[in-house]
Each structure stands twice: as structure tokens, then as C-alpha cells.
Design a protein around this motif. Structure first.
Motif, PDB file in Angstrom:
ATOM      1  N   THR A  43       1.181  -1.233  -0.417  1.00  0.00           N
ATOM      2  CA  THR A  43      -0.097  -0.140  -0.020  1.00  0.00           C
ATOM      3  C   THR A  43       1.030   0.974  -0.238  1.00  0.00           C
ATOM      4  OG1 THR A  43      -1.975  -0.970   0.508  1.00  0.00           O
ATOM      5  CG2 THR A  43      -1.674   1.036   1.579  1.00  0.00           C
TER       6      THR A  43
ATOM      7  N   TYR B  16      -0.298   4.364  -7.577  1.00  0.00           N
ATOM      8  CA  TYR B  16      -0.470   3.762  -6.346  1.00  0.00           C
ATOM      9  C   TYR B  16      -1.440   2.435  -6.290  1.00  0.00           C
ATOM     10  CZ  TYR B  16      -3.115   4.263  -1.356  1.00  0.00           C
ATOM     11  OH  TYR B  16      -3.471   3.712  -0.547  1.00  0.00           O
ATOM     12  N   ASN B  17      -0.717   1.940  -4.991  1.00  0.00           N
ATOM     13  CA  ASN B  17      -1.326   0.427  -4.269  1.00  0.00           C
ATOM     14  C   ASN B  17      -1.828   0.204  -3.548  1.00  0.00           C
ATOM     15  OD1 ASN B  17       0.164  -1.114  -6.884  1.00  0.00           O
ATOM     16  ND2 ASN B  17       1.535  -0.595  -5.782  1.00  0.00           N
ATOM     17  N   TYR B  18      -2.664  -0.222  -2.917  1.00  0.00           N
ATOM     18  CA  TYR B  18      -3.986  -0.837  -1.624  1.00  0.00           C
ATOM     19  C   TYR B  18      -3.649  -2.163  -1.538  1.00  0.00           C
ATOM     20  CZ  TYR B  18      -7.232  -1.159   1.377  1.00  0.00           C
ATOM     21  OH  TYR B  18      -7.911  -1.665   2.855  1.00  0.00           O
TER      22      TYR B  18
ATOM     23  N   GLY C 128      -4.594  -1.761  -8.602  1.00  0.00           N
ATOM     24  CA  GLY C 128      -4.106   0.027  -8.035  1.00  0.00           C
ATOM     25  C   GLY C 128      -4.136  -0.149  -9.328  1.00  0.00           C
TER      26      GLY C 128
END
Length: 291
Positions: free
Chosen positions: A42, A101-103, A114
Motif C-alpha cells: 500500500t 498507487y497500490n492498495y 492499483g
């Protein structure tokens, strides 16, 4: 008397020592436990990449067409012939940067979603418009390869990412919107070619690995440095405007392979193929956010 006093003192000391031995001992404090942080993907990231691109379209065949004098393409009177050797140098260096962006739903191992955007410089397809004419072209005339566009100056993508993390290793698939521009004389001819800016789609996948925070590559003091290897297929739609067009005469008259009077000797096509190519690249990302 002195002996009695001494004996009493010794007896009292022994009694006190025995009583102290019977008292409960103070327990030692428990050791302080410091949990090891669990890595998570994240967070925001930005980085650079470089690789190799190569055309995948079916536009490698040579094209030879006989053009009547009426189009004003040639300096000499009478019909002449223009020949293209097909797709050449449709491969080369690709490099640029990305941000995303990653989650990760569960730290450690788990699903990661992402979004990523990138912009790439492209250096291939530079020789695709070389042609051979039986007579020099007239002043102001131009000729270009009719079989698709594989020469680009740049391209970029905006993609979603879906993967699964095995702690510091992430395996993912990706896909989304693509755009590009450039490519030599296929573009830049007012009113006779399609828009210079092309849009389309892309799909691919890759593997990414996160190095320790104290890696010697962590120049920006990020929470992690990640290395990735990725492959993409990119398709940019050419549309249907002026399909088959391959020359513009000095008077501004476009010459298309579907035109009356144009004899296609080989490589016949009335359709401009999409710009299709594949990219294999390696990259480095600097992650900012949770560890």
C-alpha cells in the motif's frame, strides 16, 4: 557476659537471614518484544523504466503501386511506380517513467489493486517511410508507407493493476488506456492523414520485488525500493480516414490505393493497419507510504 551477648547477636542474625530467605522474591520484568513490521504494498510510488519495443502488426509486406501522371506526384510526365520495402526498423529502445498507487487488502500476503500511468520515449520505426520511385517526386509531393504506422515518437498508458503479493514479491496483470503520437510522414500532411494523436488500449503483466528499506538503491529515503520486469502489448487505433492513402501530389491531390487509375502491383491493401507493438521493460520504483 560478653560470650552471652555475642551468642545472642549471632542467633539474631541467623534468624533474620532465615526469615529473609522465606520472603517472596521480586519477579524480573518480562523482556520487551518488538514485532517485526509486516511489509505492505500500500502506498504511492514513482520510478523509471527502460526496455525494448518491436512491432507486431501484419504490415511487413512490400507495397508497389503504379500511379498515373494525373496525380502530379512525379517530376517527370507519364505514369510511374512507387515501391516500399515494407516495415523496417520497427523495433528499438523504449524508456520513460511511471507513477502510481497500490492498495493491499491484507499485509504480508494478499490481493493488491492499483493504478499506474506512464509516459515513454520510443525510438523505432524510423526507416519505414523509405521508398523507391522510378522518377523523382515533384516539388511539394510526399509519399509514405500505406501499411500501418509503426514509427512513433512517444506513447503512454493509464492502467489498472490487479495482483497477488507473496510478502515482498508481487505478481500482477495490467491493462487500460493507451495513447501515442509521431511516426514520420504518416502524420503531418494536413487534410490527408488521420489525426496525429492516436488512442487505443494496452494489456500485459509483470513481476515486482521489494528490496529492504536500507538498500543501497534507496537514494530518496523511500519506505521501499521495488524492481520490476513487465511486458505490454499496445494497440493504437488508426480509424478509417483515407484508408490506403500513400502519397500527396504537388497540387495537393491525395493518392490512395483504392483510387481509380492506381494499379497495385503487390502488397495490395485498402486498409491502414492499427499501430501494434509489444514492449518488454525493466523498472525501478520508489515507494512512499506504509512499510
Amino acid at each position: 557476659m560478653k560470650k552471652l551477648l555475642l551468642a545472642s547477636t549471632v542467633l539474631a542474625g541467623m534468624t533474620a537471614a532465615a526469615a529473609a530467605a522465606d520472603l517472596p522474591r521480586r519477579a524480573a520484568p518480562p523482556p520487551v518484544f518488538t514485532p517485526v513490521p509486516v511489509f505492505t504494498w500500500t502506498g504511492f510510488y514513482a520510478g523509471f523504466n527502460a526496455g525494448y519495443g518491436f512491432g507486431t502488426g501484419n504490415d511487413r509486406g512490400a507495397t508497389v503501386a503504379a500511379v498515373p501522371a494525373a496525380y502530379g506526384v512525379f517530376a517527370n510526365p507519364g505514369p510511374q511506380v512507387i515501391a516500399f520495402a515494407g516495415q523496417r526498423s520497427a523495433e528499438g529502445f523504449v524508456g520513460g517513467g511511471q507513477i502510481g498507487y497500490n492498495y493491499q487488502f491484507t499485509p504480508g500476503s494478499g490481493v493488491v489493486v492499483g493504478v499506474e500511468a506512464d509516459a515513454q520515449y520510443v525510438d523505432f520505426g524510423r526507416d519505414r517511410n523509405r521508398f523507391l520511385a522510378t522518377s523523382p517526386l515533384a516539388a511539394g509531393a510526399a509519399a509514405f508507407n500505406p501499411n500501418g504506422v509503426t514509427g512513433l515518437d512517444y506513447f503512454g498508458t493509464v492502467r489498472g493493476r490487479l495482483g497477488y503479493a507473496f510478502d515482498r514479491t508481487l505478481v500482477y496483470a495490467t491493462g487500460g488506456f493507451a495513447y501515442g503520437s509521431g511516426g514520420g510522414r504518416d502524420f503531418g500532411l494536413p487534410n490527408f492523414t488521420r489525426d496525429e494523436f492516436q488512442t487505443g488500449w494496452t494489456v500485459g503483466g509483470g513481476v515486482e520485488y521489494a528490496l529492504p528499506t536500507d538498500s543501497f538503491l534507496n537514494f530518496f529515503r523511500s519506505s521501499a525500493v521495488t524492481l520490476k520486469v513487465e511486458g505490454l502489448y499496445v494497440n493504437l487505433d488508426q480509424g478509417n480516414r483515407n484508408n490506403g492513402l500513400f502519397a500527396v501530389g504537388a497540387t495537393g491531390i491525395p493518392v490512395a490505393l483504392s483510387s481509380t487509375g492506381v494499379t497495385v502491383i503487390s502488397g495490395a491493401t485498402s486498409r491502414r493497419n492499427d499501430t501494434e507493438f509489444a514492449v518488454v521493460r525493466a523498472g525501478i520504483n520508489y515507494k512512499f507510504g506504509s512499510y
